[in-house]
Write a protein that holds these residues in place. Structure first.
Motif, PDB file in Angstrom:
ATOM      1  N   MET A 275       0.834  -1.204   0.000  1.00 58.59           N
ATOM      2  CA  MET A 275       0.000   0.000   0.000  1.00 58.59           C
ATOM      3  C   MET A 275       0.873   1.260   0.000  1.00 58.59           C
ATOM      4  O   MET A 275       2.021   1.230   0.434  1.00 58.59           O
ATOM      5  CB  MET A 275      -0.908   0.025   1.233  1.00 58.59           C
ATOM      6  N   THR A 276       0.286   2.362  -0.458  1.00 60.54           N
ATOM      7  CA  THR A 276       0.876   3.690  -0.316  1.00 60.54           C
ATOM      8  C   THR A 276      -0.136   4.530   0.459  1.00 60.54           C
ATOM      9  O   THR A 276      -1.324   4.167   0.521  1.00 60.54           O
ATOM     10  CB  THR A 276       1.111   4.339  -1.691  1.00 60.54           C
ATOM     11  N   PRO A 277       0.306   5.652   1.040  1.00 59.65           N
ATOM     12  CA  PRO A 277      -0.685   6.523   1.689  1.00 59.65           C
ATOM     13  C   PRO A 277      -1.842   6.885   0.743  1.00 59.65           C
ATOM     14  O   PRO A 277      -3.002   6.874   1.154  1.00 59.65           O
ATOM     15  CB  PRO A 277       0.142   7.750   2.079  1.00 59.65           C
ATOM     16  N   ALA A 278      -1.539   7.138  -0.537  1.00 56.70           N
ATOM     17  CA  ALA A 278      -2.595   7.515  -1.485  1.00 56.70           C
ATOM     18  C   ALA A 278      -3.577   6.370  -1.730  1.00 56.70           C
ATOM     19  O   ALA A 278      -4.799   6.573  -1.765  1.00 56.70           O
ATOM     20  CB  ALA A 278      -1.964   7.957  -2.811  1.00 56.70           C
ATOM     21  N   SER A 279      -3.052   5.144  -1.904  1.00 59.03           N
ATOM     22  CA  SER A 279      -3.977   4.031  -2.162  1.00 59.03           C
ATOM     23  C   SER A 279      -4.753   3.667  -0.899  1.00 59.03           C
ATOM     24  O   SER A 279      -5.913   3.259  -0.968  1.00 59.03           O
ATOM     25  CB  SER A 279      -3.249   2.808  -2.752  1.00 59.03           C
ATOM     26  N   MET A 280      -4.133   3.860   0.269  1.00 59.04           N
ATOM     27  CA  MET A 280      -4.863   3.649   1.526  1.00 59.04           C
ATOM     28  C   MET A 280      -6.050   4.601   1.617  1.00 59.04           C
ATOM     29  O   MET A 280      -7.159   4.192   1.977  1.00 59.04           O
ATOM     30  CB  MET A 280      -3.941   3.881   2.729  1.00 59.04           C
ATOM     31  N   MET A 281      -5.835   5.866   1.310  1.00 57.48           N
ATOM     32  CA  MET A 281      -6.915   6.855   1.389  1.00 57.48           C
ATOM     33  C   MET A 281      -8.071   6.494   0.441  1.00 57.48           C
ATOM     34  O   MET A 281      -9.245   6.572   0.820  1.00 57.48           O
ATOM     35  CB  MET A 281      -6.390   8.257   1.044  1.00 57.48           C
ATOM     36  N   ALA A 282      -7.736   6.093  -0.781  1.00 55.42           N
ATOM     37  CA  ALA A 282      -8.781   5.746  -1.750  1.00 55.42           C
ATOM     38  C   ALA A 282      -9.553   4.508  -1.299  1.00 55.42           C
ATOM     39  O   ALA A 282     -10.783   4.431  -1.438  1.00 55.42           O
ATOM     40  CB  ALA A 282      -8.165   5.519  -3.130  1.00 55.42           C
ATOM     41  N   MET A 283      -8.829   3.539  -0.738  1.00 54.28           N
ATOM     42  CA  MET A 283      -9.492   2.321  -0.252  1.00 54.28           C
ATOM     43  C   MET A 283     -10.409   2.635   0.927  1.00 54.28           C
ATOM     44  O   MET A 283     -11.533   2.115   1.008  1.00 54.28           O
ATOM     45  CB  MET A 283      -8.446   1.285   0.170  1.00 54.28           C
ATOM     46  N   LEU A 284      -9.925   3.466   1.849  1.00 53.66           N
ATOM     47  CA  LEU A 284     -10.755   3.831   3.006  1.00 53.66           C
ATOM     48  C   LEU A 284     -12.018   4.558   2.563  1.00 53.66           C
ATOM     49  O   LEU A 284     -13.117   4.287   3.063  1.00 53.66           O
ATOM     50  CB  LEU A 284      -9.940   4.688   3.985  1.00 53.66           C
ATOM     51  N   ASP A 285     -11.875   5.478   1.596  1.00 52.03           N
ATOM     52  CA  ASP A 285     -13.056   6.187   1.086  1.00 52.03           C
ATOM     53  C   ASP A 285     -14.064   5.217   0.471  1.00 52.03           C
ATOM     54  O   ASP A 285     -15.276   5.365   0.664  1.00 52.03           O
ATOM     55  CB  ASP A 285     -12.626   7.234   0.029  1.00 52.03           C
ATOM     56  N   ALA A 286     -13.555   4.231  -0.268  1.00 55.75           N
ATOM     57  CA  ALA A 286     -14.452   3.247  -0.894  1.00 55.75           C
ATOM     58  C   ALA A 286     -15.143   2.390   0.159  1.00 55.75           C
ATOM     59  O   ALA A 286     -16.334   2.093   0.057  1.00 55.75           O
ATOM     60  CB  ALA A 286     -13.667   2.370  -1.875  1.00 55.75           C
ATOM     61  N   CYS A 287     -14.403   2.008   1.187  1.00 58.22           N
ATOM     62  CA  CYS A 287     -14.987   1.183   2.240  1.00 58.22           C
ATOM     63  C   CYS A 287     -16.060   1.972   3.002  1.00 58.22           C
ATOM     64  O   CYS A 287     -17.138   1.443   3.298  1.00 58.22           O
ATOM     65  CB  CYS A 287     -13.894   0.691   3.179  1.00 58.22           C
ATOM     66  N   ILE A 288     -15.763   3.233   3.267  1.00 58.29           N
ATOM     67  CA  ILE A 288     -16.745   4.104   3.935  1.00 58.29           C
ATOM     68  C   ILE A 288     -18.003   4.244   3.060  1.00 58.29           C
ATOM     69  O   ILE A 288     -19.132   4.145   3.560  1.00 58.29           O
ATOM     70  CB  ILE A 288     -16.114   5.497   4.219  1.00 58.29           C
ATOM     71  N   ALA A 289     -17.817   4.425   1.762  1.00 55.75           N
ATOM     72  CA  ALA A 289     -18.959   4.581   0.850  1.00 55.75           C
ATOM     73  C   ALA A 289     -19.820   3.318   0.797  1.00 55.75           C
ATOM     74  O   ALA A 289     -21.056   3.393   0.759  1.00 55.75           O
ATOM     75  CB  ALA A 289     -18.471   4.946  -0.556  1.00 55.75           C
ATOM     76  N   MET A 290     -19.172   2.149   0.807  1.00 51.14           N
ATOM     77  CA  MET A 290     -19.935   0.898   0.752  1.00 51.14           C
ATOM     78  C   MET A 290     -20.684   0.654   2.064  1.00 51.14           C
ATOM     79  O   MET A 290     -21.820   0.172   2.056  1.00 51.14           O
ATOM     80  CB  MET A 290     -19.012  -0.288   0.450  1.00 51.14           C
ATOM     81  N   CYS A 291     -20.056   0.977   3.186  1.00 53.42           N
ATOM     82  CA  CYS A 291     -20.729   0.843   4.482  1.00 53.42           C
ATOM     83  C   CYS A 291     -21.915   1.788   4.561  1.00 53.42           C
ATOM     84  O   CYS A 291     -22.987   1.428   5.048  1.00 53.42           O
ATOM     85  CB  CYS A 291     -19.750   1.119   5.628  1.00 53.42           C
TER      86      CYS A 291
ATOM     87  N   MET B 163     -17.508   2.239   9.376  1.00 50.59           N
ATOM     88  CA  MET B 163     -17.283   3.592   8.825  1.00 50.59           C
ATOM     89  C   MET B 163     -16.462   4.434   9.792  1.00 50.59           C
ATOM     90  O   MET B 163     -15.487   5.087   9.391  1.00 50.59           O
ATOM     91  CB  MET B 163     -18.620   4.302   8.612  1.00 50.59           C
ATOM     92  N   ASP B 164     -16.866   4.437  11.064  1.00 48.78           N
ATOM     93  CA  ASP B 164     -16.162   5.234  12.077  1.00 48.78           C
ATOM     94  C   ASP B 164     -14.695   4.801  12.204  1.00 48.78           C
ATOM     95  O   ASP B 164     -13.799   5.642  12.304  1.00 48.78           O
ATOM     96  CB  ASP B 164     -16.867   5.087  13.442  1.00 48.78           C
ATOM     97  N   ALA B 165     -14.468   3.496  12.191  1.00 43.40           N
ATOM     98  CA  ALA B 165     -13.100   2.972  12.327  1.00 43.40           C
ATOM     99  C   ALA B 165     -12.245   3.343  11.114  1.00 43.40           C
ATOM    100  O   ALA B 165     -11.055   3.664  11.249  1.00 43.40           O
ATOM    101  CB  ALA B 165     -13.142   1.462  12.521  1.00 43.40           C
ATOM    102  N   CYS B 166     -12.846   3.304   9.921  1.00 40.38           N
ATOM    103  CA  CYS B 166     -12.119   3.696   8.700  1.00 40.38           C
ATOM    104  C   CYS B 166     -11.800   5.197   8.728  1.00 40.38           C
ATOM    105  O   CYS B 166     -10.724   5.618   8.295  1.00 40.38           O
ATOM    106  CB  CYS B 166     -12.943   3.370   7.458  1.00 40.38           C
ATOM    107  N   MET B 167     -12.743   5.989   9.226  1.00 35.49           N
ATOM    108  CA  MET B 167     -12.506   7.433   9.312  1.00 35.49           C
ATOM    109  C   MET B 167     -11.364   7.749  10.284  1.00 35.49           C
ATOM    110  O   MET B 167     -10.578   8.672  10.048  1.00 35.49           O
ATOM    111  CB  MET B 167     -13.787   8.159   9.749  1.00 35.49           C
ATOM    112  N   ALA B 168     -11.257   6.971  11.358  1.00 35.09           N
ATOM    113  CA  ALA B 168     -10.169   7.178  12.324  1.00 35.09           C
ATOM    114  C   ALA B 168      -8.811   6.892  11.682  1.00 35.09           C
ATOM    115  O   ALA B 168      -7.831   7.608  11.920  1.00 35.09           O
ATOM    116  CB  ALA B 168     -10.380   6.293  13.550  1.00 35.09           C
TER     117      ALA B 168
END
Lengths: 133, 133, 133, 133
Positions: free
Chosen positions: C75-91, C119-124
């Motif tokens: 992972m990179t910081p950028a790909s982590m951010m995109a993955m977290l956003d996608a996970c938050i959106a799906m939740c 969602m909350d955990a991904c946002m953290a």
């Protein structure tokens, strides 16, 4: 799959006990059938509740089976046989369920046909391993 | 898993042939062991190339096994047995591989222990189904 | 997850740009929330057709997110951010759907709560990465 | 995928806000590219430790993306956009990693090309959704 990938897989399998004589075209056909079955089951799982759980279970197993064939370095003839039996059993279960509504659902009919094709392809790999070991 | 979820699963299983007498705590223990094994294998798959393919294959199978137990509506006693055998075989294969480097890798040692625990939990479910059918 | 595994993950992350200062307990909480959400969504996907596709999509994304956090080397910081956003959106999507039947389905209610927690955990984790980079 | 399956998917999408005007051939191309990329990444993940974690993460994301497109009933335009961005980010990360050894590994070279093709196909879907909403 690309021929470069198949060659890499084939080369790696040369050193595995009981795998050297594998016919790569039989494996390739099985990986393709697993992929097609996963896709058919995934679409079918959105259509009606009666078959959705069987379709989802079958989709997951077909994907796991396909990936295992692409990572043969982590397989043995014994674990391959057990995985093939499980994939055949899941395709059978999903096919039986989907055949019950094949008359009024074209998607279920297609899904059942994909399951049948995947079962046949897994059996062909199983036969090949049994002859080789 | 939450007790509300377990109750919903338990209620649904009442109507399945050969499933009515399932001890939910044995199933729950197996789902937990599959989840823990998937996680250990996923971490272990990043450590060295010799066991990575076996770890990845095992992680995928454990996840597929866990999900199938959560979607019993799509399972039969026969497909459950075949899936359990496959999951046991994959855990065995991964454990054998990881045990070879357990002396110099703490991660491989932990991974092998998770595989052993998952095998045992799958065998307990298998025994339960065999008695019930 | 076992502390041996967490240590191995932590050590590997030390060398990654922007990852050295990660609080492992925040990551651990997120991996646990992803795992719990995958399980709740998988059970919920067997209950009614209206939310099943959203639940299945969310289950797959939560599993993919959890695994990516266990394989931070890829992972990179950028790909982590995109993955977290996608996970938050799906939740979010799954929670919105399941909340519509939370009044008459305990399983949907539990599933929606698991989505909210994930969602909350991904946002953290997202907040932590934003501060570190 | 079979035309019967595509028709079923197309019909279901008619009722979704912002989805009615989707060009199914653009979606089909993206699902195919995701499937091909998952397969290439899975094979590539067995070759060397440097790219294996990125390949495995990318394989999982491509599979999750493909399945979400096959279960559009559980998607919204907003969650589709976030998923596409995540899939593009994972393909980018894997491609960057694999390109570093493309000179001495044919498999990595093929994997990078599959990642590039998948990124392009995801961008085409993203453009289509942006125009429709």
């Amino acid at each position: 799959m690309d021929s470069t990938m198949m060659e890499a897989m084939s080369k790696d399998m040369m050193s595995m006990p009981g795998m050297a004589t594998m016919d790569m075209s039989v494996l390739q056909a099985c990986m393709d059938a697993c992929s097609a079955c996963e896709q058919a089951c995934t679409v079918c799982s959105t259509q009606m509740m009666s078959c959705a759980p069987a379709c989802m279970n079958c989709a997951d197993m077909c994907n796991t089976m396909m990936r295992a064939m692409m990572r043969m370095q982590g397989m043995t003839p014994a674990s391959m046989m057990a995985m093939l039996d499980a994939c055949i059993a899941m395709c059978q279960t999903c096919m039986d369920e989907c055949m019950e509504h094949a008359d009024h659902s074209e998607v279920c009919k297609m899904c059942a046909q994909s399951c049948k094709a995947c079962m046949d392809a897994c059996m062909a790999v199983r036969d090949m391993i049994m002859k080789a070991t």
